[in-house]
Design a protein around this motif. Structure first.
Motif, PDB file in Angstrom:
ATOM      1  N   CYS A  81      -6.973  -2.158   1.345  1.00 57.54           N
ATOM      2  CA  CYS A  81      -5.870  -2.308   2.296  1.00 57.54           C
ATOM      3  C   CYS A  81      -6.412  -2.660   3.685  1.00 57.54           C
ATOM      4  O   CYS A  81      -7.414  -2.098   4.141  1.00 57.54           O
ATOM      5  CB  CYS A  81      -5.055  -1.016   2.355  1.00 57.54           C
TER       6      CYS A  81
ATOM      7  N   HIS B  11       0.340   4.010   1.233  1.00 54.97           N
ATOM      8  CA  HIS B  11       0.206   4.831   2.440  1.00 54.97           C
ATOM      9  C   HIS B  11       1.308   4.467   3.432  1.00 54.97           C
ATOM     10  O   HIS B  11       2.345   5.126   3.488  1.00 54.97           O
ATOM     11  CB  HIS B  11      -1.208   4.650   3.050  1.00 54.97           C
ATOM     12  N   LYS B  12       1.147   3.383   4.151  1.00 51.47           N
ATOM     13  CA  LYS B  12       2.168   3.002   5.149  1.00 51.47           C
ATOM     14  C   LYS B  12       2.898   1.722   4.762  1.00 51.47           C
ATOM     15  O   LYS B  12       3.486   1.054   5.611  1.00 51.47           O
ATOM     16  CB  LYS B  12       1.501   2.786   6.512  1.00 51.47           C
ATOM     17  N   LEU B  13       2.745   1.314   3.511  1.00 47.02           N
ATOM     18  CA  LEU B  13       3.448   0.135   2.976  1.00 47.02           C
ATOM     19  C   LEU B  13       2.921  -1.199   3.525  1.00 47.02           C
ATOM     20  O   LEU B  13       3.631  -2.202   3.523  1.00 47.02           O
ATOM     21  CB  LEU B  13       4.966   0.219   3.182  1.00 47.02           C
ATOM     22  N   ALA B  14       1.687  -1.203   4.012  1.00 47.66           N
ATOM     23  CA  ALA B  14       1.118  -2.488   4.459  1.00 47.66           C
ATOM     24  C   ALA B  14       0.969  -3.411   3.249  1.00 47.66           C
ATOM     25  O   ALA B  14       0.617  -2.957   2.157  1.00 47.66           O
ATOM     26  CB  ALA B  14      -0.257  -2.254   5.076  1.00 47.66           C
TER      27      ALA B  14
ATOM     28  N   CYS C  52       0.854  -1.193   0.000  1.00 48.54           N
ATOM     29  CA  CYS C  52       0.000   0.000   0.000  1.00 48.54           C
ATOM     30  C   CYS C  52       0.895   1.250   0.000  1.00 48.54           C
ATOM     31  O   CYS C  52       1.868   1.323   0.760  1.00 48.54           O
ATOM     32  CB  CYS C  52      -0.881  -0.007   1.245  1.00 48.54           C
TER      33      CYS C  52
ATOM     34  N   TYR D 198      -5.148  -1.987   6.494  1.00 52.30           N
ATOM     35  CA  TYR D 198      -4.746  -1.093   7.585  1.00 52.30           C
ATOM     36  C   TYR D 198      -5.723   0.081   7.724  1.00 52.30           C
ATOM     37  O   TYR D 198      -6.334   0.263   8.788  1.00 52.30           O
ATOM     38  CB  TYR D 198      -3.313  -0.617   7.332  1.00 52.30           C
ATOM     39  N   HIS D 199      -5.893   0.886   6.638  1.00 50.52           N
ATOM     40  CA  HIS D 199      -6.837   2.014   6.731  1.00 50.52           C
ATOM     41  C   HIS D 199      -7.843   2.033   5.600  1.00 50.52           C
ATOM     42  O   HIS D 199      -8.517   3.030   5.388  1.00 50.52           O
ATOM     43  CB  HIS D 199      -6.090   3.359   6.732  1.00 50.52           C
ATOM     44  N   GLY D 200      -7.876   0.970   4.803  1.00 50.13           N
ATOM     45  CA  GLY D 200      -8.967   0.816   3.856  1.00 50.13           C
ATOM     46  C   GLY D 200      -8.823   1.494   2.513  1.00 50.13           C
ATOM     47  O   GLY D 200      -9.780   1.494   1.726  1.00 50.13           O
ATOM     48  N   MET D 201      -7.663   2.083   2.195  1.00 45.44           N
ATOM     49  CA  MET D 201      -7.512   2.584   0.820  1.00 45.44           C
ATOM     50  C   MET D 201      -7.780   1.425  -0.125  1.00 45.44           C
ATOM     51  O   MET D 201      -7.383   0.282   0.143  1.00 45.44           O
ATOM     52  CB  MET D 201      -6.085   3.113   0.580  1.00 45.44           C
TER      53      MET D 201
HETATM   54  S1  FES Z   1      -1.412   1.427   5.053  1.00 43.55           S
HETATM   55 FE1  FES Z   1      -2.877   1.088   3.523  1.00 43.55          FE
HETATM   56  S2  FES Z   1      -4.392   2.542   3.877  1.00 43.55           S
HETATM   57 FE2  FES Z   1      -2.927   2.928   5.390  1.00 43.55          FE
END
Ligand code: FES
Ligand SMILES: [Fe+2]
Length: 359
Positions: free
Chosen positions: A68, A51-54, A49, A70-73
Motif C-alpha cells: 500500500c 486500513h484507510k481504503l487507499a 487497502c 499510504y502506510h505500507g501494509m
Molecule cells: S491505507 Fe493502506 S496501509 Fe494505511
C-alpha cells in the motif's frame, strides 16, 4: 439494483496487459488491481487497502505482493496481509478479497461471483481458435459508454447492420429479410441468410466473388455477455452446410463484454477468418474495418444510453426484431434473480468493505 451477473467468467484483460506493474481496472462496479507474479500467474485483488481504503494500485509491487502506498501494509496475490510496518501482529481482518483467474485464448478471465462455482469449464468455447487455416486478430479493445445489455441487444440484432453499418458490413439487400431466432439453455442465436445478393463492402475488399452470393449472419449470444458472430458468404446457389461455409468466405468475431459500471462496458474482441491467412496486411485491414464497425455501434449506443438516462426508460415500442434481445434480457434477469436468492458465501472479514476470499 444493478444489471450485473456475478457468477460468470469475464475477460478482465488481454494477457499482454497484465505484467509486472499494478493495473487498476473496474469490473462489475468493483475497483480491482491486477498484476502478474514472478512465476507468470496473474493476480487480482479489490483495489482498496483495508486500513484507510487507499487504492492499492497507487502503491508498489514488492516481489509478488502489493504494498500500500499510504502506510505500507503488504498483501500477497491471495489477499493475505504479509506485512504491517511497525508491528509484528497482523490483525486477522487485514485481508483483501481476491478473485479466481484463468488464462485462456490470450486473455485473463475473472470470476466475480461465488468462488466455489468458478469452474473453468464454463468459459465460453472460441471456435476455430488455434486451428490451422484460420487467421487470428486478437488483443483488441474498445470502451463503450453504455450498459452492457444495450450491447447484447445490438449483437443479436442483424437488422441494424443495414443502417448503422452501411459503410462497412451492411447493404440494403438485407433490409427486408426476416431474422430467425433459436434459444438454448445458455444462449440465444439470431440469424438470417440473404441469398442472391451483392457482396457487402468487406467481402468486395477481401474476397474475389464473381457474381452474387448467399451470405449469412449468425449472431450468438452466450449468457451473460459473450457474443460470437459467424459471418460469411458462399457463391449464390451453393449448399449452406458447415463444410461449404468453411470453404467459403467465413469469419468468427468474438466480442467479450465485461461490464465496467452500469453505463460503461469493456469491449474485448478477437476475430478469426479463413481468408488471407498469414497476411499481416489483411490482419491490419480486418482490425481497421472491425474497429470502424464497432465504433459505429459505440456511437449510437452511447447516444441511446444518454437518452435512457435522461428519460428513465429503455424503450417505448417493441418490434419483431426485438425478439432475441428480449429473450436475452429475460434470461439475464433470471440469472440475477437466482443470484439474489443464493447470496455469496464470502468471509465477512474486513469491516464489510472488502471481504476476504482466496483464489
Ligand atoms: S491505507 Fe493502506 S496501509 Fe494505511
Ligand atoms: Fe453493429
Amino acid at each position: 439494483m444493478n444489471t450485473f451477473v456475478k457468477n460468470a467468467w469475464y475477460v478482465a484483460a488481454w494477457s499482454e496487459e497484465v505484467g509486472r506493474e499494478l493495473r487498476p481496472r473496474t469490473i462489475l462496479g468493483e475497483k480491482l488491481v491486477l498484476w502478474r507474479r514472478s512465476d507468470g500467474s496473474p493476480a487480482a485483488l479489490v483495489d482498496r487497502c483495508p486500513h484507510k481504503l487507499a487504492p492499492l494500485s497507487v502503491g508498489e509491487l514488492v516481489g509478488d505482493s502489493v504494498q500500500c502506498g499510504y502506510h505500507g501494509m503488504t498483501f500477497d496475490g491471495s489477499g493475505r496481509c504479509v506485512r504491517v510496518p511497525g508491528q509484528s501482529v497482523v490483525p486477522p481482518t487485514a485481508c483483501v478479497r481476491s478473485f479466481p483467474l484463468v488464462e485462456r485464448y490470450g486473455a485473463v478471465w475473472i470470476w466475480m461471483g461465488e468462488p466455489a462455482l468458478a469452474d473453468p469449464q464454463r468459459i465460453v468455447e472460441v471456435r476455430r481458435f488455434g486451428e490451422p487455416g484460420w487467421g487470428l486478430v486478437s488483443g483488441q479493445y474498445l470502451h463503450f459508454k453504455t450498459n452492457y445489455l444495450n450491447i447484447t441487444d445490438n449483437l443479436v440484432d442483424p437488422a441494424h447492420t443495414t443502417y448503422v453499418h452501411k459503410k462497412t458490413i451492411g447493404n440494403a439487400a438485407a433490409e427486408d429479410v426476416s431474422v430467425k431466432v433459436e434459444q438454448g439453455d445458455a444462449h440465444v442465436c439470431a440469424y438470417r441468410w440473404v441469398n442472391g445478393s451483392e457482396p457487402v463492402p468487406l467481402m468486395k475488399a477481401m474476397a474475389s466473388f464473381v457474381g452474387p452470393v448467399d451470405r449469412w449472419q449468425y449472431y450468438y449470444l452466450h449468457l451473460p455477455s459473450t457474443s460470437c458472430v459467424d459471418f460469411g458468404a458462399v457463391p449464390a446457389g451453393s449448399d449452406h452446410g458447415e463444410a461449404e461455409r468453411d470453404s467459403g468466405f467465413r469469419s468468427f468475431s468474438y466480442n467479450f463484454l465485461t461490464p465496467e459500471t452500469e453505463t460503461t462496458t469493456h469491449y474485448f474482441w478477437l476475430h478469426l477468418r479463413n481468408y488471407h491467412v498469414g497476411s499481416s496486411d489483411a490482419d491490419k485491414e480486418v482490425a481497421r474495418l472491425m474497429t470502424a464497425t464497432f465504433e459505429e455501434d459505440a456511437a449510437i449506443l452511447a447516444l441511446i444510453q444518454q437518452e435512457q438516462d435522461r428519460m428513465g426508460v429503455r424503450e417505448f415500442v417493441r418490434l419483431g426484431i426485438d425478439n432475441a434481445p428480449a429473450r436475452i434480457r429475460r434470461m439475464v434477469s433470471r440469472l440475477q434473480e437466482a443470484e439474489i436468492q443464493v447470496p455469496m458465501k464470502l468471509d465477512p472479514g474486513t469491516a464489510g468493505a472488502a471481504p476476504c476470499v482466496s483464489a
